[in-house]
Design an enzyme around this catalytic site. Structure first.
Site, PDB file in Angstrom:
ATOM      1  N   MET A 134      24.210   9.107   3.056  1.00 55.60           N
ATOM      2  CA  MET A 134      24.088  10.373   3.767  1.00 55.60           C
ATOM      3  C   MET A 134      24.293  10.185   5.261  1.00 55.60           C
ATOM      4  O   MET A 134      24.894  11.041   5.932  1.00 55.60           O
ATOM      5  CB  MET A 134      22.721  11.004   3.497  1.00 55.60           C
ATOM      6  CG  MET A 134      22.625  12.451   3.927  1.00 55.60           C
ATOM      7  SD  MET A 134      23.769  13.540   3.027  1.00 55.60           S
ATOM      8  CE  MET A 134      22.841  13.831   1.524  1.00 55.60           C
ATOM      9  N   LYS A 169     -17.859  -1.122   5.071  1.00 56.43           N
ATOM     10  CA  LYS A 169     -18.260  -2.121   4.083  1.00 56.43           C
ATOM     11  C   LYS A 169     -19.774  -2.145   3.875  1.00 56.43           C
ATOM     12  O   LYS A 169     -20.250  -2.316   2.738  1.00 56.43           O
ATOM     13  CB  LYS A 169     -17.763  -3.501   4.502  1.00 56.43           C
ATOM     14  CG  LYS A 169     -17.898  -4.548   3.398  1.00 56.43           C
ATOM     15  CD  LYS A 169     -17.170  -5.831   3.744  1.00 56.43           C
ATOM     16  CE  LYS A 169     -17.246  -6.821   2.576  1.00 56.43           C
ATOM     17  NZ  LYS A 169     -16.491  -8.067   2.887  1.00 56.43           N
ATOM     18  N   GLU A 175       0.816  -1.219   0.000  1.00 56.55           N
ATOM     19  CA  GLU A 175       0.000   0.000   0.000  1.00 56.55           C
ATOM     20  C   GLU A 175       0.849   1.268   0.000  1.00 56.55           C
ATOM     21  O   GLU A 175       0.438   2.292  -0.565  1.00 56.55           O
ATOM     22  CB  GLU A 175      -0.948  -0.001   1.208  1.00 56.55           C
ATOM     23  CG  GLU A 175      -2.068  -1.021   1.123  1.00 56.55           C
ATOM     24  CD  GLU A 175      -1.697  -2.392   1.672  1.00 56.55           C
ATOM     25  OE1 GLU A 175      -2.578  -3.279   1.736  1.00 56.55           O
ATOM     26  OE2 GLU A 175      -0.506  -2.577   2.055  1.00 56.55           O
ATOM     27  N   PHE A 192     -12.089  -7.482  13.148  1.00 56.35           N
ATOM     28  CA  PHE A 192     -10.960  -7.922  12.329  1.00 56.35           C
ATOM     29  C   PHE A 192     -10.569  -6.835  11.328  1.00 56.35           C
ATOM     30  O   PHE A 192     -11.404  -6.319  10.604  1.00 56.35           O
ATOM     31  CB  PHE A 192     -11.325  -9.206  11.589  1.00 56.35           C
ATOM     32  CG  PHE A 192     -10.246  -9.695  10.667  1.00 56.35           C
ATOM     33  CD1 PHE A 192      -9.031 -10.141  11.167  1.00 56.35           C
ATOM     34  CD2 PHE A 192     -10.430  -9.692   9.291  1.00 56.35           C
ATOM     35  CE1 PHE A 192      -8.026 -10.585  10.336  1.00 56.35           C
ATOM     36  CE2 PHE A 192      -9.429 -10.133   8.434  1.00 56.35           C
ATOM     37  CZ  PHE A 192      -8.230 -10.582   8.959  1.00 56.35           C
ATOM     38  N   GLN A 193      -9.316  -6.485  11.325  1.00 56.78           N
ATOM     39  CA  GLN A 193      -8.742  -5.446  10.467  1.00 56.78           C
ATOM     40  C   GLN A 193      -9.426  -4.095  10.656  1.00 56.78           C
ATOM     41  O   GLN A 193      -9.558  -3.312   9.726  1.00 56.78           O
ATOM     42  CB  GLN A 193      -8.768  -5.866   8.996  1.00 56.78           C
ATOM     43  CG  GLN A 193      -7.790  -7.013   8.694  1.00 56.78           C
ATOM     44  CD  GLN A 193      -7.551  -7.234   7.217  1.00 56.78           C
ATOM     45  OE1 GLN A 193      -8.406  -6.934   6.373  1.00 56.78           O
ATOM     46  NE2 GLN A 193      -6.380  -7.758   6.886  1.00 56.78           N
TER      47      GLN A 193
END
Length: 588
Positions: free
Chosen positions: A486, A169, A57, A119-120
């Site tokens: 760096m 959802k 993602e 969940f999630q």
């Protein structure tokens, strides 16, 4: 618009897709999951919007950033709930700091499960509130399409930035009436036209100035092509020297006679000395980032300061200015030109010529000079050759973050806006590769090159799968010094050469890695073979990883150490005023 778009009973998922179509969206970057499957089902049943399956993602957000930065259009990403949304946070913060317009759609657990630790489930709106321009949790399907239209307006109006719409959802399954784009009346209407009084005050200051400078930033590019054109007209008419932040490169051409190079921590000697010595500093679409200002109490100490910005919160936030101008850059530049011309095009021309004489002396220091080597490839030389062999082509450059990023900014010339995509404010390692994918999708026939360090590139290496799946011929030009370059440089110069965790003992064979994905891999270590390797990369019609083995301990100069002023720069040994001591550099 099809008649069915207005009928009652359109599902939330269908509304999402219809709203994206109405907003002119052509590409969505995303990764599916349970909480967004209804939307993915609707995407499957249409052919107007292309979905690009990324491998992470974070990659989706950076790809959307590359698309947005190279086109001027908002980038769009779609991810699922929970870890899908939290994986997007780095990209959202990156876009917020660099003012990149994004619309990110996230799935959420059903409304009746919110707050139950389902969940999630994650508090996506709470988590992303600090790293978005605005965000919404839509619990009413009747408000979904209007909210998406509003999201596009907020993302692209005023100072651009990322927005997020969190969609449960059950809202995606529920039905309601679709709200058309033109029916949404937003309360967010940022001021674009500056007041005339500060415009007049700035023109009067320009007429009196003996040592003026223009300091420009990404806001010029975000304002659109007209802003860059007006900036060029202003510089051409007045002969005022111009410098830029990392994000503003290309707004004024690198080949232009008034160009001083980049400003700031790794900017040119002439740009930083001009900023330190000017008597009028005109900031156009920049925000006085600490990498630009150095010590704020010593920043441009003798100057009258003007600041043009569309974001009122940026004005007087870091540096107090004498002439604040609130408005869109393009409108403000047009007004400045018109007022200056109407007042007789007056300038202190003799003093300005003397100012240029001083600037030419600073230019003669040749701050970007370096000592070449016949045995190892110097990273500066590698970037110089990449510039020489691609100059004049339809070329877009992205970068990762680190020394290679600064060398690309120093040695590559950009003649137009929207050709340079890099992570400025957040400094996100792993940005450049997925950003190059977004750029290539937006410009399928262009040459897209990601200038990378091996450590940064590995952070999102999984996107090779995306490049291969969609046959995107992105070129990965890796300056491989087997170090966190760096970090190592700061440890050498500022931490007593104690190299704590700044190298890797387990790097992959990048040629074999490329081949494992089905791409082309090239490795080069001899300076005599460098040009041929670059040409081989350019001539291949698919994705390429070019592993360029470079000098391991090269430092990036010039450099303003943290906490120092612009006239306290570290210069490399090859510049005319650089004297190397035991620390590797010398104060000028």
């Amino acid at each position: 618009m099809p008649a069915q778009a207005n009928r009652p009973g359109m599902t939330g998922a269908k509304m999402v897709v219809q709203a994206l179509k109405d907003q002119g969206v052509e590409v969505v970057f995303g990764y599916p999951g349970g909480a967004v499957l209804p939307i993915y089902d609707e995407i499957f049943q249409q052919n107007d919007i292309r979905h690009i399956l990324v491998r992470h993602e974070q990659g989706a957000i950076h790809a959307a950033e590359g698309y947005a930065r190279s086109t001027g259009k908002p980038g769009v990403a779609l991810v699922t709930s929970g870890p899908g949304a939290t994986n997007a946070v780095t990209g959202l913060t990156d876009a917020l700091l660099d003012s990149i317009p994004l619309v990110v759609l996230t799935g959420q657990v059903p409304t009746f499960l919110i707050g139950s630790d389902g969940f999630q489930e994650a508090d996506t709106v709470g988590i992303t509130r600090p790293c978005t321009k605005h965000n919404w949790l839509v619990k009413d399907p009747a408000k979904l399409s209007g909210t998406i239209h509003e999201a596009f307006h907020v993302a692209t109006s005023g100072r651009p930035g990322p927005v997020l719409v969190d969609i449960p959802k059950d809202v995606q399954f529920a039905s309601a009436e679709y709200t058309q784009k033109q029916a949404v009346k937003s309360h967010y209407q940022p001021k674009v036209k500056a007041d005339p009084a500060p415009i007049e005050a700035l023109v009067e200051a320009m007429e009196r100035a003996e040592r003026p400078v223009l300091y420009t930033g990404g806001g010029v590019i975000n304002s659109g092509p007209a802003a860059s054109q007006l900036l060029r007209e202003l510089v051409g008419a007045t002969n005022i020297p111009i410098t830029s932040t990392l994000m503003g490169l290309g707004a004024y051409p690198a080949s232009g006679p008034a160009w001083l190079g980049m400003l700031g921590m790794h900017g040119t000697y002439e740009a930083n000395m001009t900023m330190h010595g000017c008597d009028l500093m005109i900031c156009v679409g920049a925000r006085f980032d600490d990498r630009i200002t150095g010590r704020t109490d010593s920043f441009s100490p003798q100057s009258i300061k003007a600041h043009i910005d569309i974001d009122a919160s940026s004005i007087n936030k870091v540096i107090h200015v004498d002439i604040p101008i609130l408005g869109d850059v393009a409108h403000a530049l047009e007004d400045i030109l018109n007022v200056w011309k109407s007042r007789g095009r007056r300038l202190e021309r003799e003093a300005l010529q003397g100012w240029w004489t001083q600037i030419d002396e600073w230019r003669a220091v040749d701050c970007l000079a370096f000592k070449p080597s016949e045995r190892t490839i110097k990273p500066q030389h590698a970037v110089q050759r990449l510039e020489a062999l691609t100059k004049g082509r339809d070329r877009y450059i992205t970068t990762e973050v680190g020394q290679h990023q600064m060398w690309a900014a120093q040695y590559m010339g950009f003649e137009a806006p929207n050709r340079w995509m890099t992570s400025g404010g957040l400094g996100t390692m792993g940005y450049g590769f997925p950003a190059s994918i977004g750029v290539q999708l937006a410009h399928p026939d262009a040459l897209v090159i990601n200038v990378a360090g091996e450590a940064s590139w590995l952070m999102n290496m999984q996107e090779m799968g995306t490049a291969m799946q969609y046959r995107l011929p992105v070129k990965q030009f890796i300056l491989n010094n087997e170090r966190l370059g760096m970090v190592r440089q700061w440890q050498e110069l500022l931490h007593g050469e104690r190299y704590s965790s700044s190298w890797s003992e387990a790097l992959p064979d990048f040629v074999k890695l490329a081949e494992a994905f089905g791409a082309k891999g090239i490795q080069v270590s001899d300076p005599a073979d460098l040009d041929d390797a670059i040409r081989e990369m350019l001539d291949h019609d698919g994705p390429v990883i070019l592993d360029c083995l470079v000098e391991k301990h090269e430092n990036c100069f010039p450099m303003i150490p943290s906490g120092k002023a612009h006239n306290e720069m570290l210069l490399g040994e090859a510049s005319t005023q650089g004297v190397i001591d035991s620390a590797g550099a010398a104060l000028v």
